[in-house]
Write a protein that holds these residues in place. Structure first.
Motif, PDB file in Angstrom:
ATOM      1  N   ALA A  86       0.835  -1.203   0.000  1.00 26.41           N
ATOM      2  CA  ALA A  86       0.000   0.000   0.000  1.00 26.41           C
ATOM      3  C   ALA A  86       0.868   1.250   0.000  1.00 26.41           C
ATOM      4  O   ALA A  86       0.457   2.300  -0.489  1.00 26.41           O
ATOM      5  N   THR A  87       2.072   1.126   0.525  1.00 26.83           N
ATOM      6  CA  THR A  87       2.972   2.290   0.577  1.00 26.83           C
ATOM      7  C   THR A  87       3.244   2.798  -0.837  1.00 26.83           C
ATOM      8  O   THR A  87       3.201   4.007  -1.097  1.00 26.83           O
ATOM      9  N   GLU A  88       3.523   1.869  -1.749  1.00 28.42           N
ATOM     10  CA  GLU A  88       3.763   2.318  -3.119  1.00 28.42           C
ATOM     11  C   GLU A  88       2.486   2.886  -3.735  1.00 28.42           C
ATOM     12  O   GLU A  88       2.526   3.875  -4.480  1.00 28.42           O
ATOM     13  N   ALA A  89       1.349   2.277  -3.409  1.00 25.78           N
ATOM     14  CA  ALA A  89       0.079   2.797  -3.945  1.00 25.78           C
ATOM     15  C   ALA A  89      -0.154   4.236  -3.474  1.00 25.78           C
ATOM     16  O   ALA A  89      -0.576   5.103  -4.260  1.00 25.78           O
ATOM     17  N   LYS A 122      -9.152   3.605  -4.079  1.00 25.26           N
ATOM     18  CA  LYS A 122      -9.229   2.704  -2.907  1.00 25.26           C
ATOM     19  C   LYS A 122      -7.961   1.866  -2.860  1.00 25.26           C
ATOM     20  O   LYS A 122      -7.622   1.185  -3.832  1.00 25.26           O
ATOM     21  N   ILE A 123      -7.286   1.917  -1.710  1.00 23.37           N
ATOM     22  CA  ILE A 123      -5.994   1.236  -1.571  1.00 23.37           C
ATOM     23  C   ILE A 123      -6.113   0.074  -0.585  1.00 23.37           C
ATOM     24  O   ILE A 123      -6.689   0.212   0.499  1.00 23.37           O
ATOM     25  N   GLY A 124      -5.562  -1.085  -0.979  1.00 24.28           N
ATOM     26  CA  GLY A 124      -5.589  -2.257  -0.106  1.00 24.28           C
ATOM     27  C   GLY A 124      -4.213  -2.900  -0.012  1.00 24.28           C
ATOM     28  O   GLY A 124      -3.288  -2.549  -0.766  1.00 24.28           O
ATOM     29  N   LYS A 174      -1.746  -7.123   5.031  1.00 20.74           N
ATOM     30  CA  LYS A 174      -2.650  -7.102   6.182  1.00 20.74           C
ATOM     31  C   LYS A 174      -3.666  -8.239   6.096  1.00 20.74           C
ATOM     32  O   LYS A 174      -3.958  -8.904   7.088  1.00 20.74           O
ATOM     33  N   ILE A 175      -4.215  -8.473   4.907  1.00 20.42           N
ATOM     34  CA  ILE A 175      -5.277  -9.481   4.778  1.00 20.42           C
ATOM     35  C   ILE A 175      -4.763 -10.861   5.190  1.00 20.42           C
ATOM     36  O   ILE A 175      -5.458 -11.616   5.853  1.00 20.42           O
ATOM     37  N   PHE A 176      -3.505 -11.169   4.807  1.00 25.00           N
ATOM     38  CA  PHE A 176      -2.964 -12.492   5.117  1.00 25.00           C
ATOM     39  C   PHE A 176      -1.929 -12.475   6.241  1.00 25.00           C
ATOM     40  O   PHE A 176      -1.283 -13.497   6.509  1.00 25.00           O
ATOM     41  N   TRP A 218      -2.500  -2.804  -3.741  1.00 21.36           N
ATOM     42  CA  TRP A 218      -3.170  -2.426  -4.991  1.00 21.36           C
ATOM     43  C   TRP A 218      -3.904  -1.111  -4.791  1.00 21.36           C
ATOM     44  O   TRP A 218      -4.146  -0.667  -3.663  1.00 21.36           O
ATOM     45  N   MET A 219      -4.216  -0.491  -5.932  1.00 14.78           N
ATOM     46  CA  MET A 219      -5.094   0.676  -5.905  1.00 14.78           C
ATOM     47  C   MET A 219      -6.181   0.437  -6.934  1.00 14.78           C
ATOM     48  O   MET A 219      -5.931  -0.121  -8.003  1.00 14.78           O
TER      49      MET A 219
END
Ligand code: PMP
Ligand code: GLN
Length: 389
Positions: free
Chosen positions: A92-95, A222-224, A228-230, A239-240
């Motif tokens: 997410a940092t790059e996003a 929207k950034i994910g 975190k999910i896993f 991703w964005m």
């Protein structure tokens, strides 16, 4: 040298983690979990390394992962996204960096909310943006609509939110999301929504993105983060998501930041998003149990905490616990005297910080949490210890 970076301190997460490992402290600072561990996803990454291409994947990400992200948001957040609207990034940092670089023209004003994640301000500034910071209420993390309106000018172009919120573990109230949506629509603003904690909410309800509010589908990024999910924070797969006119511009920034992300990790995350719904739900339940255990243990020590509805974090309120030390002094004291590391929440403020809050990561094995509580208890009780009793 660019003065923005020259004058920046090293991030609080790195500083505390290095210090914790140097002195053998239990590290409840930086947010990374002990578990649960998803062996399906990890095995998929190993397998992909051996059996699939290790050459550059497509710049916007593997089609399979973009489809899996779209499917996952379709199943869990009532969002209908086309894979073409998703760009895979190195975390997410790059996003965040790509979105801010792509969307800010120097001189644009950007609305931010504090407490704010430490990367936001330097990235906004380096992109030439002028930050306008609105303070969230404590402990609920509500938006003061008047303060927000007072910060909107004819130069405002962007709003950047973090929901659920690191560090407090709060979730934006639906009334506040409605206000944000109507302000974005009314002033023709784009919202960048850092939703990396979306799968780690603990009351069983679904995360609802600002992107689903009226008028926001076309003006939201929207950034994910799969990290975190896993619970695989070192993977840095994010991703964005944005409608085509926006995603086209976001991709141009991404192509010259990292261009791509390791393909084996992309394959594994795609497989995980398509097959691990049940694991994701049970991981959240495990984290919620750890939160409850740790909060109860802190309460037994006389340490008052703020409610935490999401993330890996719980916040101790020093003032409400009768502790006069500020957060920095407290974090120094507990690392030195108890061998427990935590994060001073003042690091998440820009100006006139709140200094009575300390963030602990509870996403740890029960034995580690117990040991941390025991160490804190001993330091609190020691006559020449923390001096809290
Ligand atoms: N935004 C927030 C609010 C975070 O808490 C984090 C990491 N904890 C990130 C972004 C960065 O995510 P990633 O590791 O995927 O770059
Ligand atoms: N987001 C993590 C946290 O809040 C840290 C990420 C990092 O160290 N860059 O602890």
């Amino acid at each position: 040298m660019n003065p923005i970076y020259r004058d920046l301190p090293t991030t609080i997460f790195e500083t505390i983690s290095l210090r914790a490992s140097a002195c053998g402290a239990i590290n409840l600072g930086q947010g990374f979990p002990d578990g649960p561990r998803n062996d399906t996803v990890i095995s998929a990454a190993c397998e992909a390394l051996r059996t699939r291409s290790n050459q550059y994947p497509p710049m916007r990400g593997l089609p399979e992962l973009r489809q899996a992200v779209a499917d996952w948001y379709g199943r869990h957040q009532a969002l209908s996204l086309d894979p073409e609207e998703i760009i895979v990034t190195s975390g997410a940092t790059e996003a965040l960096a790509a979105a801010l670089l792509a969307l800010i023209t120097p001189g644009d004003e950007v609305i931010l909310f504090e407490p704010l994640y430490d990367a936001y301000l330097p990235l906004v500034r380096r992109a030439g943006g002028i930050p306008r910071i609105v303070r969230l209420s404590l402990p609920a993390g509500r938006i003061d609509a008047e303060a927000l309106a007072a910060n909107i000018t004819d130069k405002t172009r962007l709003i950047l939110i973090n929901d659920p919120l690191n560090p407090l573990g709060t979730r934006l109230h639906s009334d506040d999301l409605s206000i944000l949506a109507s302000i974005c629509v009314g002033h023709d603003l784009i919202a960048i929504c850092d939703e990396v904690w979306e799968a780690l909410v603990y009351d069983g309800s679904q995360h609802r993105s600002l992107m689903t509010y009226p008028g926001m589908r076309e003006r939201t990024v929207k950034i994910g983060s799969a990290g975190k999910i896993f619970g695989l924070t070192g993977w840095k797969v994010g991703w964005m998501c944005a409608a085509p006119p926006l995603s086209a511009v976001l991709a141009k920034a991404h192509q010259f930041l990292t261009f791509t992300t390791p393909p084996n990790l992309q394959w594994a995350v795609a497989e995980g998003l398509e097959s691990q719904d049940q694991w994701i739900i049970s991981a959240a339940a495990e984290h919620a149990a750890s939160r409850d255990f740790f909060r109860a243990g802190l309460a037994d020590l006389g340490l008052a905490t703020l409610p935490s509805a999401a993330t890996y974090f719980v916040t101790v309120d020093l003032a409400a616990s009768g502790i006069l030390m500020d957060d920095l002094a407290f974090c120094e004291a507990i690392i030195d005297q108890a061998g427990v590391a935590a994060i001073p929440v003042s690091a998440f403020y820009y100006d006139a910080p709140e200094t009575h809050l300390v963030r602990f990561c509870f996403a740890k094995e029960r034995a580690r949490l117990s040991a941390a509580l025991e160490r804190l208890g001993q330091a609190i009780a020691a006559p020449d210890g923390l001096g809290l009793s």
